[in-house]
Scaffold this motif. Structure first.
Motif, PDB file in Angstrom:
ATOM      1  N   ILE A   6     -20.701   6.099 -22.235  1.00  0.00           N
ATOM      2  CA  ILE A   6     -21.989   5.858 -21.588  1.00  0.00           C
ATOM      3  C   ILE A   6     -22.831   7.124 -21.624  1.00  0.00           C
ATOM      4  CG2 ILE A   6     -23.066   5.376 -19.367  1.00  0.00           C
ATOM      5  CD1 ILE A   6     -20.827   3.319 -18.955  1.00  0.00           C
ATOM      6  N   ILE A   9     -24.328   7.315 -24.923  1.00  0.00           N
ATOM      7  CA  ILE A   9     -25.475   6.413 -25.091  1.00  0.00           C
ATOM      8  C   ILE A   9     -26.730   7.052 -24.508  1.00  0.00           C
ATOM      9  CG2 ILE A   9     -26.460   4.206 -24.368  1.00  0.00           C
ATOM     10  CD1 ILE A   9     -23.648   3.033 -24.458  1.00  0.00           C
ATOM     11  N   LEU A  12     -27.891   9.835 -26.635  1.00  0.00           N
ATOM     12  CA  LEU A  12     -28.582   9.307 -27.822  1.00  0.00           C
ATOM     13  C   LEU A  12     -29.992   8.861 -27.475  1.00  0.00           C
ATOM     14  CD1 LEU A  12     -28.470   8.284 -30.798  1.00  0.00           C
ATOM     15  CD2 LEU A  12     -27.613   6.113 -29.892  1.00  0.00           C
ATOM     16  N   SER A  13     -30.134   8.205 -26.300  1.00  0.00           N
ATOM     17  CA  SER A  13     -31.461   7.722 -25.929  1.00  0.00           C
ATOM     18  C   SER A  13     -32.412   8.895 -25.704  1.00  0.00           C
ATOM     19  CB  SER A  13     -31.377   6.839 -24.672  1.00  0.00           C
ATOM     20  OG  SER A  13     -31.186   7.626 -23.523  1.00  0.00           O
ATOM     21  N   LEU A  16     -33.461  10.072 -29.142  1.00  0.00           N
ATOM     22  CA  LEU A  16     -34.382   9.143 -29.812  1.00  0.00           C
ATOM     23  C   LEU A  16     -35.758   9.181 -29.162  1.00  0.00           C
ATOM     24  CD1 LEU A  16     -31.921   6.146 -30.253  1.00  0.00           C
ATOM     25  CD2 LEU A  16     -32.953   7.489 -32.096  1.00  0.00           C
ATOM     26  N   ARG A  17     -35.760   9.414 -27.847  1.00  0.00           N
ATOM     27  CA  ARG A  17     -37.038   9.426 -27.137  1.00  0.00           C
ATOM     28  C   ARG A  17     -37.941  10.510 -27.715  1.00  0.00           C
ATOM     29  NH1 ARG A  17     -35.812  10.670 -21.700  1.00  0.00           N
ATOM     30  NH2 ARG A  17     -34.558   8.784 -21.836  1.00  0.00           N
ATOM     31  N   ILE A  20     -39.327   9.267 -31.244  1.00  0.00           N
ATOM     32  CA  ILE A  20     -40.363   8.240 -31.344  1.00  0.00           C
ATOM     33  C   ILE A  20     -41.665   8.659 -30.683  1.00  0.00           C
ATOM     34  CG2 ILE A  20     -38.792   6.295 -31.569  1.00  0.00           C
ATOM     35  CD1 ILE A  20     -39.101   5.770 -28.632  1.00  0.00           C
TER      36      ILE A  20
ATOM     37  N   ALA B 212     -35.035   2.971 -33.702  1.00  0.00           N
ATOM     38  CA  ALA B 212     -34.395   3.645 -32.571  1.00  0.00           C
ATOM     39  C   ALA B 212     -33.715   2.630 -31.653  1.00  0.00           C
ATOM     40  CB  ALA B 212     -35.443   4.443 -31.797  1.00  0.00           C
ATOM     41  N   LYS B 215     -30.435   1.330 -33.122  1.00  0.00           N
ATOM     42  CA  LYS B 215     -29.336   2.292 -32.969  1.00  0.00           C
ATOM     43  C   LYS B 215     -28.748   2.220 -31.566  1.00  0.00           C
ATOM     44  CE  LYS B 215     -30.624   6.080 -36.051  1.00  0.00           C
ATOM     45  NZ  LYS B 215     -31.387   7.334 -36.017  1.00  0.00           N
ATOM     46  N   LEU B 216     -29.653   2.262 -30.584  1.00  0.00           N
ATOM     47  CA  LEU B 216     -29.190   2.248 -29.200  1.00  0.00           C
ATOM     48  C   LEU B 216     -28.488   0.935 -28.871  1.00  0.00           C
ATOM     49  CD1 LEU B 216     -31.823   3.737 -26.727  1.00  0.00           C
ATOM     50  CD2 LEU B 216     -29.413   4.311 -26.937  1.00  0.00           C
ATOM     51  N   GLU B 219     -24.983   0.766 -30.040  1.00  0.00           N
ATOM     52  CA  GLU B 219     -24.086   1.566 -29.200  1.00  0.00           C
ATOM     53  C   GLU B 219     -23.782   0.855 -27.879  1.00  0.00           C
ATOM     54  OE1 GLU B 219     -22.419   4.335 -29.980  1.00  0.00           O
ATOM     55  OE2 GLU B 219     -23.238   3.903 -31.989  1.00  0.00           O
ATOM     56  N   ILE B 220     -24.849   0.292 -27.285  1.00  0.00           N
ATOM     57  CA  ILE B 220     -24.664  -0.377 -25.991  1.00  0.00           C
ATOM     58  C   ILE B 220     -23.740  -1.573 -26.153  1.00  0.00           C
ATOM     59  CG2 ILE B 220     -25.838  -1.684 -24.167  1.00  0.00           C
ATOM     60  CD1 ILE B 220     -28.334   0.067 -24.764  1.00  0.00           C
ATOM     61  N   GLU B 223     -20.100  -0.812 -26.277  1.00  0.00           N
ATOM     62  CA  GLU B 223     -19.510  -0.530 -24.979  1.00  0.00           C
ATOM     63  C   GLU B 223     -19.426  -1.799 -24.119  1.00  0.00           C
ATOM     64  OE1 GLU B 223     -18.134   2.240 -24.276  1.00  0.00           O
ATOM     65  OE2 GLU B 223     -17.592   1.650 -22.222  1.00  0.00           O
ATOM     66  N   PHE B 224     -20.498  -2.610 -24.144  1.00  0.00           N
ATOM     67  CA  PHE B 224     -20.519  -3.843 -23.340  1.00  0.00           C
ATOM     68  C   PHE B 224     -20.729  -5.025 -24.283  1.00  0.00           C
ATOM     69  CE2 PHE B 224     -22.687  -0.443 -20.973  1.00  0.00           C
ATOM     70  CZ  PHE B 224     -21.846  -0.310 -19.893  1.00  0.00           C
ATOM     71  N   LEU B 237     -34.022   2.717 -21.526  1.00  0.00           N
ATOM     72  CA  LEU B 237     -33.462   4.059 -21.735  1.00  0.00           C
ATOM     73  C   LEU B 237     -34.468   4.928 -22.475  1.00  0.00           C
ATOM     74  CD1 LEU B 237     -29.720   3.366 -22.600  1.00  0.00           C
ATOM     75  CD2 LEU B 237     -30.701   4.189 -20.450  1.00  0.00           C
ATOM     76  N   LEU B 248     -26.487   1.960 -15.289  1.00  0.00           N
ATOM     77  CA  LEU B 248     -25.612   1.941 -16.454  1.00  0.00           C
ATOM     78  C   LEU B 248     -24.359   2.763 -16.175  1.00  0.00           C
ATOM     79  CD1 LEU B 248     -25.705   0.839 -19.373  1.00  0.00           C
ATOM     80  CD2 LEU B 248     -26.571   3.062 -20.094  1.00  0.00           C
TER      81      LEU B 248
END
Lengths: 472, 254
Positions: A6, A9, A12-13, A16-17, A20, B212, B215-216, B219-220, B223-224, B237, B248
């Motif tokens: 987690i 994740i 990564l976000s 990426l933020r 973009i 983007a 990709k996210l 990954e999510i 996990e779920f 996110l 999360l």
């Protein structure tokens, strides 16, 4: 679930933020609107484009215009009040005939025939029953007319236009424009108005709206205003225009309440509740023809009966208290007489009298019972024989008889005007106080909201009385 | 049930007057939770009252519902709890009413979300609809105020709309109780799995954002695996929504 994954994740976000860029929010919003436009293009067809919207817009142009907006508002308020005053008269006297002139005597004789002790029949029939009967006779007809008319206006969609008209004034006084809506609700019931402030997001502006809601004349106070204005203001002019004069006086008091609402909001927003005025979108909904009978039905059932029930619940113990304080003697004076005499001096300074002040203490639970309490107490201290004895609340068949009693009690035009002012400017009823506490969760603000209007009422009535006596 | 037919309507699946019991505020032991969402002043409270038999105050002004109202109804021996959410235009900002509505749809896990929209202003209302469809995959669109739409000469192709949105669409005039039986029936079909929704997902997303998000999302979903709204979580996110990050971490989203 793996915490490390987690965290990855989220990591990564974050990465990426950055990639973009910061128009993400706008881009996403635009995508949604683009999708919506696509979908609508395929499934919605509009012929004869938007004819009704134009009608709505035309009505709006008039009712929210700078020139006509306010006059139309006052005209509508005037018409609603006028119909209430005129229309409530007949059912009121009919109910009084039945409940007070017919049922009450037969209850008394019934009690006498089963040899009920005088104190028990006095307590139950002259105290509790009469208080309840009086409230029903006086409250039910105006509410049954006022509430449905108000609800019809609400269903039609007029309230947001009122908010639109008043928005600028509220903004200038540092308050939220939606306060116009909560103010309108307050004209029905202040407790409802206080709950309605939840539509205001900013805690600061919401607090202002809560504290000043009491300046909306609530429906428990309309009858008082109407009755006193009819007796004293209406009598000043030729009888042909007397009800018009009374109507204007009542509207004047309601407007004065709004002036106080703006002034107090302004002072609060400049002192203890400083802050920015928040902006908001006010959607003017389309005008919708109200469903007439359904609206009448639900507003009778939901609003009228609920408010009436509340009044009855509070009137019953109040009637008992009035009977008790009028019939329990300390020395050779009843508690009521003693209290009235000790309030008389302070009352005189305010251009009121001891009876009125005591009545307002007894009537803290519900404003509706102020007038019957005043009448009963006046009869008690003047000793005139119009009523039915100590501690009996009664209805007088005609406005004239009420006027005679009040005049015998030493009332003047000044007393009447100051009573109308004090009825506007005094503490909220106990239900509203409790609601304020529930909404603010603050004893400090609850106390402030309760005490501030009374203090204002003392100041205003004091000033009016002094000037009046100087000039008279 | 007395089996005497008064009209042929009663043989139709959509007509099920005997199957409906308005439960008012009695919401204990419910089988399903139904959320009622929508823009302000689209008639959510009117729909709520029609379903529960309650008489929550309705009025023609936006933002009238300030408290979350709950009520219940029973249909074909299944009990439903209905939650009337405050009206919002969007779920993307952080004002109190929007958060309340969003949190209920997200964390309250309603079995179905009924989105009440104004048929006269469908395009503007779709903004909220499309956002809700990213969060939940069980929804019904209630196309309300059809009587006004008719007067405004607006006609809506419900099938196309339903296909585009991937959820059932029910036309209604809640004020006149029209469409309410159909709405109840559709609700029951969604919660019982007779109707499977395949909700629309936002399409016109710029290329770089879509990459983007993909990709996210991947990954999510690793996990779920069974999460219905991975893409929406990705959006949040990327927006840096602190509440969603916290949820999360604490596993509240599954």
């Amino acid at each position: 679930m793996n915490h490390k994954n987690i965290d990855n994740i989220i990591e990564l976000s974050n990465e990426l933020r950055w990639q973009i860029g910061d128009d993400f929010h706008d881009n996403l919003t635009e995508s949604i609107y683009a999708d919506a436009a696509d979908i609508v293009k395929d499934s919605v067809q509009i012929e004869n484009s938007q004819r009704r919207f134009r009608l709505d817009a035309r009505i709006d142009k008039i009712v929210t215009s700078k020139t006509f907006g306010f006059p139309i508002m006052f005209l509508i308020l005037g018409i609603v009040l006028w119909l209430t005053i005129i229309g409530a008269n007949y059912p009121s006297s009919l109910l009084a005939d039945i409940l007070l002139d017919t049922i009450h005597p037969s209850l008394k004789s019934g009690a006498a025939s089963i040899q009920m002790p005088w104190w028990l029949s006095g307590f139950l029939i002259d105290g509790v029953y009469l208080a309840v009967a009086w409230v029903i006779a006086v409250m039910l007809p105006p509410m049954a007319i006022f509430f449905p008319m108000f609800t019809l206006l609400e269903d039609f969609g007029y309230l947001p236009r009122v908010a639109f008209n008043l928005d600028n004034l509220f903004k200038k006084s540092g308050a939220h424009g939606k306060q116009a809506l909560t103010m309108s609700m307050g004209f029905g019931c202040n407790a409802a108005g206080v709950v309605a402030t939840r539509i205001i997001d900013s805690p600061r502006e919401r607090l202002i709206a809560i504290i000043t809601n009491n300046f909306s004349l609530c429906n428990g106070r309309w009858p008082t205003q109407i009755l006193i204005a009819t007796i004293f203001i209406g009598a000043l002019v030729p009888s042909a225009v007397s009800s018009l004069a009374a109507l204007l006086a009542v509207i004047g008091i309601a407007l004065l309440g709004m002036v106080f609402m703006f002034a107090v909001s302004w002072v609060l927003s400049k002192t203890v509740l400083k802050g920015e005025v928040s902006t908001f979108n006010l959607e003017l909904p389309p005008y919708r023809p109200p469903r007439f009978w359904k609206t009448i039905y639900t507003s009778l059932i939901d609003r009228t009966l609920i408010v009436l029930w509340r009044a009855v619940v509070f009137a019953a113990p109040a009637g008992a208290v009035i009977w008790l304080i009028s019939n329990i003697y300390i020395g050779n004076e009843s508690i009521a007489a003693w209290a009235i005499h000790s309030f008389d001096g302070f009352g005189f300074i305010l251009g009121l009298n001891g009876v009125i002040l005591l009545a307002y203490i007894v009537a803290i639970p519900a404003n509706e019972i102020v007038i019957p309490t005043i009448l009963m107490l006046t009869v008690l201290v003047t000793g005139i024989s119009a009523g039915s004895g100590a501690g009996v609340m009664f209805e007088l068949d005609s406005v004239n008889a009420t006027a005679d009693i009040l005049k015998a009690g030493g009332w003047t035009l000044l007393t009447a005007i100051n009573l109308m002012l004090f009825s506007l400017l005094h503490n909220p009823c106990s239900t509203t106080i409790y609601t304020i506490y529930k909404e603010t969760k603050s004893i400090k603000w609850t106390v402030f909201a309760s005490v501030m209007p009374v203090v204002l009422g003392f100041i205003v009535t004091f000033l009016v009385a002094q000037f009046w006596r100087l000039l008279a | 049930m007395d089996a005497k037919l008064k009209s042929t309507c009663e043989t139709c699946a959509h007509f099920n007057a005997d199957g409906l019991k308005k439960l008012g505020i009695r919401t204990d032991n419910f089988d399903f939770v139904v959320a009622l969402a929508g823009n302000p002043n689209t008639g959510k409270s009117t729909v709520f009252n029609a379903l529960t038999g309650l008489r929550q105050h309705t009025g023609n002004w936006p933002g009238k519902t300030v408290t979350r109202a709950e009520g219940g109804f029973e249909y074909n021996n299944q009990k439903y709890k209905l939650v009337d959410l405050p009206g919002t235009y969007s779920l993307l900002s952080t004002s109190e009413d929007e958060e309340a509505a969003r949190d209920f749809i997200l964390f309250g896990k309603p079995n179905v979300t009924v989105i009440v929209v104004d048929a006269n202003r469908l395009e503007r209302n779709l903004n909220l609809v499309l956002q809700i469809l990213e969060i939940t995959d069980k929804a019904v669109l209630c196309l309300n105020l059809m009587d006004e739409a008719k007067r405004n000469n607006i006609s809506i192709d419900q099938r196309t709309l339903s296909r585009d949105l991937g959820i059932p669409v029910v036309a209604a005039s809640a004020r006149y109780n029209e469409g309410i039986p159909e709405l109840i029936h559709t609700i029951s079909e969604v919660v019982n799995g007779t109707i499977i929704c395949k909700p629309h997902r936002i399409k016109n997303v710029p290329e770089n954002i879509e990459v983007a998000v993909k990709k996210l999302t991947t990954e999510i979903e690793k996990e779920f695996p069974n999460i219905p709204n991975s893409r929406w979580i990705a959006f949040r996110l990327l927006e840096g929504d602190a509440q969603i990050i916290k949820a999360l971490k604490q596993g509240e989203l599954v």
